[in-house]
Every structure is written in structure tokens, then in C-alpha cells.
Design a protein around this motif. Structure first.
Motif, PDB file in Angstrom:
ATOM      1  N   SER A   1     -85.869  73.345  64.810  1.00  0.00           N
ATOM      2  CA  SER A   1     -84.636  73.054  65.565  1.00  0.00           C
ATOM      3  C   SER A   1     -83.354  73.067  64.758  1.00  0.00           C
ATOM      4  O   SER A   1     -82.283  72.787  65.290  1.00  0.00           O
ATOM      5  N   ALA A   2     -83.419  73.404  63.455  1.00  0.00           N
ATOM      6  CA  ALA A   2     -82.211  73.529  62.635  1.00  0.00           C
ATOM      7  C   ALA A   2     -81.286  72.329  62.847  1.00  0.00           C
ATOM      8  O   ALA A   2     -81.712  71.195  62.692  1.00  0.00           O
ATOM      9  N   ALA A   3     -80.029  72.571  63.218  1.00  0.00           N
ATOM     10  CA  ALA A   3     -79.085  71.485  63.476  1.00  0.00           C
ATOM     11  C   ALA A   3     -78.914  71.235  64.968  1.00  0.00           C
ATOM     12  O   ALA A   3     -77.910  70.659  65.402  1.00  0.00           O
TER      13      ALA A   3
ATOM     14  N   THR B   1     -75.947  73.920  65.397  1.00  0.00           N
ATOM     15  CA  THR B   1     -76.331  75.023  64.515  1.00  0.00           C
ATOM     16  C   THR B   1     -75.293  76.141  64.505  1.00  0.00           C
ATOM     17  O   THR B   1     -74.816  76.569  63.455  1.00  0.00           O
ATOM     18  N   THR B   2     -74.938  76.634  65.686  1.00  0.00           N
ATOM     19  CA  THR B   2     -73.984  77.745  65.747  1.00  0.00           C
ATOM     20  C   THR B   2     -72.604  77.351  65.218  1.00  0.00           C
ATOM     21  O   THR B   2     -72.017  78.098  64.423  1.00  0.00           O
TER      22      THR B   2
ATOM     23  N   ALA C   1     -81.762  71.121  52.989  1.00  0.00           N
ATOM     24  CA  ALA C   1     -82.598  71.175  54.187  1.00  0.00           C
ATOM     25  C   ALA C   1     -82.110  70.177  55.215  1.00  0.00           C
ATOM     26  O   ALA C   1     -81.636  69.086  54.877  1.00  0.00           O
ATOM     27  N   LEU C   2     -82.240  70.560  56.478  1.00  0.00           N
ATOM     28  CA  LEU C   2     -82.005  69.666  57.604  1.00  0.00           C
ATOM     29  C   LEU C   2     -83.345  69.054  57.977  1.00  0.00           C
ATOM     30  O   LEU C   2     -84.259  69.764  58.428  1.00  0.00           O
TER      31      LEU C   2
ATOM     32  N   PHE D   1     -70.957  67.552  62.709  1.00  0.00           N
ATOM     33  CA  PHE D   1     -71.721  66.546  63.432  1.00  0.00           C
ATOM     34  C   PHE D   1     -70.827  65.424  63.977  1.00  0.00           C
ATOM     35  O   PHE D   1     -71.215  64.715  64.892  1.00  0.00           O
ATOM     36  N   GLY D   2     -69.625  65.291  63.404  1.00  0.00           N
ATOM     37  CA  GLY D   2     -68.705  64.271  63.899  1.00  0.00           C
ATOM     38  C   GLY D   2     -67.985  64.683  65.161  1.00  0.00           C
ATOM     39  O   GLY D   2     -67.266  63.866  65.761  1.00  0.00           O
TER      40      GLY D   2
END
Length: 299
Positions: free
Chosen positions: A111-113, A117-118, A153-154, A295-296
Motif C-alpha cells: 500500500s505504499a503511502a 502516494t501520488t 521504507a514506509l 501527510f500533514g
């Protein structure tokens, strides 16, 4: 027991080589000679032979194995930490001889971020056009970080590995993953107790949900061990089991045979950006800063 890797690697007979360490680490990660051989693109006899040679050279049994089971011994678990450090040091030494800038490799197990992610990839490309940011999905508990396959790594869940530095980026709510034709899949939300008595799809490599998260008197009836997201989704869609994961899986892995239902009252899943302590890719600090920025914001 402590091991002198200089002696192991540089003895006159040269019986132990870096490939022995890599084979052992693949076995330790997968707890399977078969899956370790697949990961390394080697034959099973070659991987088994490497493990035997390593045990003979160290004079220590590193793994208990039978026809249907493999587990590290206490000595094997201690050896794993030192073997990871040795392989990482070797790979880092080679990395610093390569022309810069080299791509910044970002690992993830699944699931990456998520929905970030994008935006993360696009913004990095805009601000750092001279250094490519490349995602690597690696089915491994640290997404290849401890093996030196990636620069950062995430990772999700609680982290307990020594030698890693982690930045908490945020948390993700948990969701239940159910076969599309399951009656519970029509619910707007569920609680863990609604899933008691069923069979849980358990990701044994990088998963963040175990039966211990249910009340002792209302746990799943059993588990199906699975090692990657694709097989996890296939088993659920086939009606063999259900799964519990973070909302990022629903964002990144839609499946026509699986429905994701929000879980009320279940603990959220922490998401970390993790890197190894010590020297690394010079762009990692920029990635940490950008990840916090993205992410914020609302995805």
C-alpha cells in the motif's frame, strides 16, 4: 554468542561468503527454504546447503527445521541481527562508490503511502528533478531496508528492530476485508466481535493484525497464513477467510471480489518512514521532510 564477521569472511579457506549471509537472511525473513529460494532465484538445495555450511562454520544451530516447520533458534535470532548489519555495511560500502546522484529507493511491503502516494511522488519530482524517487514493493518485514535493498521504507505497525530510525507520519483506521458476497459486507461498519468465530487471513511477513487483538473469548476460529497482499486478496475473494488491514489497502488495492468495511473501535495503524541509522543516501533527509509535509495535508 558473539561472532567475528571479519574472521568469518576473511579466513584462509574462505568457506563463508556474503551469499551465505544473504541465504540465511532470506530464510529468516520467510521462515521457509522454498520461499527463500524463490526470492533469491536459487534452487532449494543451494539455499539449504548454504544454511548447513554457515552452521558448520559457526558451530551453531541457527534454525530448527522439519518437513512442515522452520523456526530460528535463539542463537539464530541473535545471529540474524549481526548478519543484517554485516550485509548492510557491505552494500553501503559499494553504494558510496557509485556515481551520484543515484535513485532514492523507497520500499514498502504493501500500500505504499496509501492516498498520499501520488502527491508524494509528484511533489518529489517537481522539487528534486535530479534525483529519481523509485518505489519498491518488497514482501519483507522491513520492505528490504535491513537488507540494504532500499534507502528508506514506509512501514506500518510497531517497530522493534535495532539500528532503525523511524518518523511517525500518521495513523490509518482499520477496515475489514470480506468476500463481496458475504452478508457482513453489506454492513456500513463492523466491530471486531462481529468477526469472531471466522477464519482470519494472517500476513505472516508484514501484517499488522493478529488474533490477539480480539477479546480472549471472541477470537477468530483459525488463521490462514499468507505472505503477500496479492495472495491475501485472492484467499478472501475465494471465501476462505476474512482480513483486517488499514484503510490504505482499500485505497491502493481495490478488488472486485473483496469489500472493505470500516471497523469501529479497532486500534489505528501507525505509518512510519524508516531509515537505517548511520550514513545513507544523501537525499533521505529531504524525503523525510517532504513526507511530513504531504501527510500533514488532506489527501
Amino acid at each position: 554468542m558473539k561472532y567475528d564477521f571479519h574472521v568469518l569472511l576473511c579466513s584462509r579457506r574462505m568457506t563463508i561468503e556474503l551469499r551465505h549471509f544473504r541465504c540465511f537472511l532470506a530464510i529468516a525473513d520467510t521462515l521457509s527454504v522454498t520461499r527463500a529460494a524463490e526470492r533469491l532465484h536459487l534452487s532449494q538445495p543451494a539455499v539449504s546447503r548454504a544454511l548447513r555450511q554457515l552452521e558448520q562454520e559457526t558451530g551453531t544451530r541457527l534454525a530448527d527445521r522439519s518437513t512442515h516447520h522452520l523456526a530460528l533458534t535463539p542463537e539464530g535470532r541473535a545471529f540474524r541481527v549481526r548478519a543484517e548489519a554485516a550485509v548492510t555495511a557491505f552494500d553501503d560500502a559499494l553504494a558510496h562508490t557509485r556515481p551520484a546522484p543515484r535513485p532514492l529507493l523507497l520500499g514498502h511491503a504493501w500500500s505504499a503511502a496509501g492516498p498520499y502516494t501520488t502527491p508524494l511522488l509528484r511533489r518529489w519530482h517537481e522539487r528534486h528533478p535530479g534525483t529519481a524517487l523509485e518505489l519498491r514493493r518488497i514482501d519483507d518485514r522491513t520492505a528490504g531496508l535491513l537488507r540494504g535493498d532500499v534507502d528508506a521504507a514506509l512501514l506500518r505497525g510497531d517497530l522493534q528492530d535495532e539500528g532503525l530510525l523511524a518518523d511517525l507520519l500518521g495513523t490509518e483506521p482499520r477496515v475489514a476485508a470480506l468476500p463481496a458476497d458475504d452478508p457482513l459486507a453489506r454492513r456500513r461498519s463492523l466491530i471486531l466481535a462481529d468477526l469472531a468465530g471466522r477464519t482470519l487471513a494472517l500476513n505472516t511477513v508484514s501484517g499488522v493484525t493478529t488474533p490477539d487483538q480480539w477479546p480472549a473469548d471472541a477470537r477468530p476460529a483459525g488463521t490462514v497464513p499468507i505472505t503477500n497482499t496479492d495472495d491475501w486478496l485472492a484467499a478472501i475473494a475465494a471465501g476462505r477467510c476474512f482480513g483486517v488491514t488499514s484503510s490504505a489497502t482499500a485505497d491502493m488495492h481495490p478488488h472486485h471480489g473483496v469489500r472493505y468495511v470500516p471497523l469501529r473501535g479497532a486500534p489505528a495503524v501507525p505509518v512510519h518512514l524508516v531509515r537505517r541509522a548511520g550514513p545513507g543516501h544523501p537525499a533521505v533527509p529531504d524525503l523525510v521532510a517532504l513526507a511530513h509535509e504531504v501527510f500533514g495535508e488532506r489527501p
